[in-house]
Design an enzyme around this catalytic site. Structure first.
Site, short mmCIF file in Angstrom:
data_model
loop_
_atom_site.label_atom_id
_atom_site.label_comp_id
_atom_site.label_asym_id
_atom_site.label_seq_id
_atom_site.Cartn_x
_atom_site.Cartn_y
_atom_site.Cartn_z
N CYS A 30 -14.02 12.27 18.32
CA CYS A 30 -13.40 13.34 18.68
C CYS A 30 -12.19 13.79 17.76
O CYS A 30 -11.67 14.59 18.05
CB CYS A 30 -12.98 12.74 20.37
SG CYS A 30 -14.26 12.19 21.47
N ASP B 93 17.69 -0.74 -9.83
CA ASP B 93 18.26 0.39 -10.05
C ASP B 93 19.67 -0.96 -9.06
O ASP B 93 20.21 -1.22 -8.33
CB ASP B 93 18.48 1.56 -10.03
CG ASP B 93 20.01 2.20 -10.15
OD1 ASP B 93 20.66 1.86 -11.22
OD2 ASP B 93 20.39 2.77 -9.52
N CYS C 12 -12.93 8.21 20.97
CA CYS C 12 -13.88 7.86 19.93
C CYS C 12 -13.19 8.48 18.99
O CYS C 12 -11.73 9.40 18.64
CB CYS C 12 -15.34 7.87 20.50
SG CYS C 12 -15.92 9.93 19.99
N ASP D 148 18.31 7.99 -8.11
CA ASP D 148 17.28 7.52 -8.48
C ASP D 148 15.89 8.70 -7.90
O ASP D 148 14.98 7.58 -7.81
CB ASP D 148 16.98 6.16 -7.84
CG ASP D 148 18.59 5.43 -8.66
OD1 ASP D 148 18.54 5.47 -9.64
OD2 ASP D 148 19.18 4.58 -7.71
N ASP E 255 18.99 4.60 -5.09
CA ASP E 255 19.34 4.61 -3.67
C ASP E 255 19.16 6.22 -3.03
O ASP E 255 19.76 6.60 -1.86
CB ASP E 255 20.79 5.07 -3.89
CG ASP E 255 21.17 5.90 -4.53
OD1 ASP E 255 20.44 6.26 -5.33
OD2 ASP E 255 22.41 5.31 -5.44
#
Length: 724
Positions: free
Chosen positions: A22, A418, A19, A622, A618
């Site tokens: 746990c 971009d 559960c 960037d 990319d």
């Protein structure tokens, strides 16, 4: 901290989780290990992802911490993934057999208890109920003991308390010889909850089907050329540098570069792109893809865990080990859930006695409270949806690397692309060619220009050579060649003096270019780069070149705008060129003349205006902008999938992948919210009904089992999502 210095998370396989309580217990135990900076337990996947900033934190210490908390753990071995699935399937079968055993005894037990009256009936009921209590109840008793030994209480404690209370109450009155018996309730509580575990285990297994499909893409064997002979070897024995042979219809075993032959390759299972990709000498091939047409030989470059496919599987598994912020509330509730339910059950018992109810009625209502409460549904609500969503994304070339990105995407207001290499191909191509004399042979002039540019390394020159090759023109090295830095080239081709460059070059050479003025003006208006070709002192042709837009860019921009997002084009180009491309694509605005170092500042400006921004780039120059954005979407191509800058990585360069990522993220987040709603509403409604005495223990057990199954089944609906 750079990507190379960032600590790689360690993963553990867990056992004994039943559960959300746990999962929370194990998570806290791991987080308390000195040096651990973050620990995340995935209840649905039965795994833990641990990040540490100290080399003193070893897998052995982490396993010991889990064991001390009352659960089991082993280190994850990527090569043993099949063993993990087999163990899960074995556990599913075990729960199924336990359920059948329970039903075989509980059904006659119920019939005898409710409708048949025979001599010695209480003892017959005891004989039927006791095997169920021992065989089916054993797992709940063991798990309860381990949980309590670790200082916590989990779902199994509630189940064990509820069924044992009903059984012992009935046993007392069997010996005493009077009183109502609840053997049928005790047996059916265990039987129905075991049925729930069986159904839940089956459904949970399906949430990782996508990972299994990805792992199945790698063929078991590969044909390798060694010592001049072709040999079939296990794919694990293929080494970097080996020459690998792949025939039509076969899967490519590892990543590599084509060394011989030409073909088309179906990469759809990794990139999501349905159109096969042409492959020739020098092109990259990706392990797991299918060779469609011709035979290929390629040199292996990445093998084993270094292949693109292995990286994709690793990234998806890591994503499934993270949590979106929306999970915090469920974690907080789950941590207090079981103790709170025990307290409510005790108050129910005392309250009913205080109201004048009989002991038996008070006890039955308290048992109903114990068995209807379900933190399992809370624990499964988020991870099952994340597992299905990230797996589906991987099948379509969308790697959601952090579950938190799912929420970030859901709140986006704008997307910034971009331009170069994202919406465009990142390299110039000839878009127009105009001859300046009536009746001139265009291919003849193109051949002159291509021969003159053949020795050149300049991208504009390569674009002209590429166009000539596409037209199957015969080109050869010039007799003489001179590169004029920043201006163009001068060459002698077949005895013809050739000059190719900008208008200024021809003007400096005294060549009249007035005949090209109208064409130049038109190309300038279209933001094209202009090259003029002169042969033997006369201007003969004009070339227009541009960084060409990808075929799907305009459709991707239109799709995003249709989702209610503003789309920006970010580029270092001048404003006129940027506006021309933005108009062609249909984007809202062009952010032009932005230097690489200033891209992040541009994202900050949009955020300061109240926007929630996704940056698409990319992943290299960037990276600062991707990190600054609310959601960074990095473009990966071919084998380059392990891009560290973005929360989402697109395996293919197709801009439509951004729309796929956003659709998938929004739908997955919506599914998580639905699951949490179902889990919370179930408990909010079910527990008061049990307190009020409106549910008997057997109905409570059935409802509890159904709640977890409903949450997992709801997550599995994501598998039918159609992505753009």
């Amino acid at each position: 901290m750079g990507a190379a210095d960032r600590p790689r998370p360690m993963r553990l396989r867990l056992t004994g989780l039943h559960c959300a309580a746990c999962a929370g217990t194990v998570e806290r135990a791991l987080a308390d290990v000195p040096g651990v900076t973050e620990a995340v337990v995935n209840f649905a996947d039965e795994s833990a992802t641990v990040t540490a900033d100290s080399p003193a934190v070893t897998a052995e210490k982490l396993v010991a911490a889990v064991v001390a908390a009352g659960y089991g753990a082993t280190t994850e071995d990527e090569l043993a993934e099949q063993d993990v699935w087999e163990a899960r399937e074995a556990e599913t079968r075990r729960q199924g057999l336990l359920f059948l055993f329970g039903m075989a005894l509980s059904t006659p037990l119920m019939v005898l208890s409710m409708w048949v009256d025979v001599p010695g009936k209480p003892w017959i009921l005891l004989a039927l109920a006791t095997p169920v209590q021992i065989v089916l109840g054993w797992q709940y008793y063991v798990n309860s003991f381990n949980s309590l030994r670790g200082g916590t209480a989990n779902m199994d404690v509630l189940i064990a308390m509820g069924s044992t209370t009903a059984y012992l109450y009935s046993l007392y009155y069997t010996v005493a010889g009077e009183g109502h018996l609840y053997y049928d309730s005790a047996a059916f509580i265990l039987t129905l909850i075991t049925l729930g575990r069986y159904l839940e285990a089956r459904a949970r297994g399906r949430t990782s089907d996508a990972i299994r499909k990805l792992m199945d893409l790698t063929p078991q064997r590969a044909s390798v050329v060694r010592d001049g002979e072709e040999t079939l070897v296990p794919v694990a024995q293929v080494q970097a540098g080996d020459r690998v042979v792949v025939r039509p219809g076969q899967r490519i075993a590892v990543d590599g570069v084509v060394a011989e032959g030409a073909s088309t390759v179906d990469e759809s299972m990794l990139t999501g792109e349905s159109i096969p990709v042409e492959k020739a000498i020098g092109d990259e091939v990706i392990g797991g893809t299918v060779n469609v047409a011709g035979a290929l030989q390629f040199q292996a470059t990445r093998v084993g865990t270094q292949t693109a496919l292995a990286q994709i599987i690793r990234l998806v598994r890591e994503a499934q080990g993270t949590k979106p912020p929306i999970q915090r509330l469920a974690d907080t509730v789950a941590a207090w859930f079981v103790p709170a339910v025990i307290a409510i059950a005790l108050l129910t018992f005392v309250g009913w006695l205080a109201s004048g109810a009989e002991f038996e009625r008070a006890l039955v209502n308290a048992v109903a409270v114990l068995v209807i409460a379900c933190p399992c549904a809370l624990g499964l609500a988020t991870p099952t949806a994340v597992m299905v969503g990230t797996g589906l994304g991987a099948e379509h070339g969308v790697l959601i690397r952090q579950a938190a990105a799912l929420e970030g995407v859901g709140r986006l207001t704008s997307v910034v692309f971009d331009k170069t290499g994202t919406l465009t191909r990142g390299e110039p191509a000839v878009t127009e060619m105009h001859t300046l004399a009536e009746g001139a042979d265009e291919n003849e002039l193109l051949t002159l220009a291509a021969c003159a540019e053949l020795p050149s390394e300049h991208p504009l020159g390569r674009a002209i050579v590429t166009l000539a090759r596409e037209r199957d023109l015969s080109i050869a090295q010039p007799e003489q060649f001179e590169a004029l830095a920043g201006r163009g080239v001068r060459a002698v081709v077949g005895g013809t003096q050739v000059l190719l460059g900008g208008p200024a070059l021809l003007a400096d050479e005294g060549i009249d270019t007035s005949g090209a003025d109208d064409v130049r003006a038109q190309l300038d208006h279209q933001a094209r780069t202009v090259l003029l070709l002169a042969a033997d002192g006369r201007a003969r042709a004009v070339f227009g070149l541009a960084d060409t837009v990808r075929e799907t860019s305009a459709a991707a921009v239109a799709r995003l705008r249709g989702m209610g997002l503003r789309v920006y084009l970010l580029t270092g180009d001048n404003q006129r060129t940027a506006d021309a491309i933005a108009h062609e694509l249909g984007s809202d605005e062009a952010l032009a003349e932005v230097k690489p170092a200033a891209k992040a500042a541009q994202i900050m400006q949009l955020q300061a205006e109240g926007g929630r921004v996704a940056m698409v780039g990319d992943g290299i120059n960037d990276a600062p902008a991707l990190a600054q954005a609310d959601v960074g979407i990095a473009i990966g191509t071919g084998t380059d999938v392990a891009i560290e800058a973005g929360e989402i990585t697109l395996v293919s360069g197709d801009p439509m992948g951004v729309a796929r990522a956003i659709v998938l993220s929004r739908r997955t987040l919506a599914q998580i919210k639905q699951n949490l709603f179902l889990a919370f509403v179930y408990n909010v409604l079910a527990i008061p009904l049990a307190v009020a005495g409106l549910l008997n223990p057997m109905i409570s057990a059935a409802a509890m089992a159904a709640s977890s199954v409903s949450v997992v089944s709801n997550s599995l609906r994501l598998r039918g999502l159609r992505l753009p």
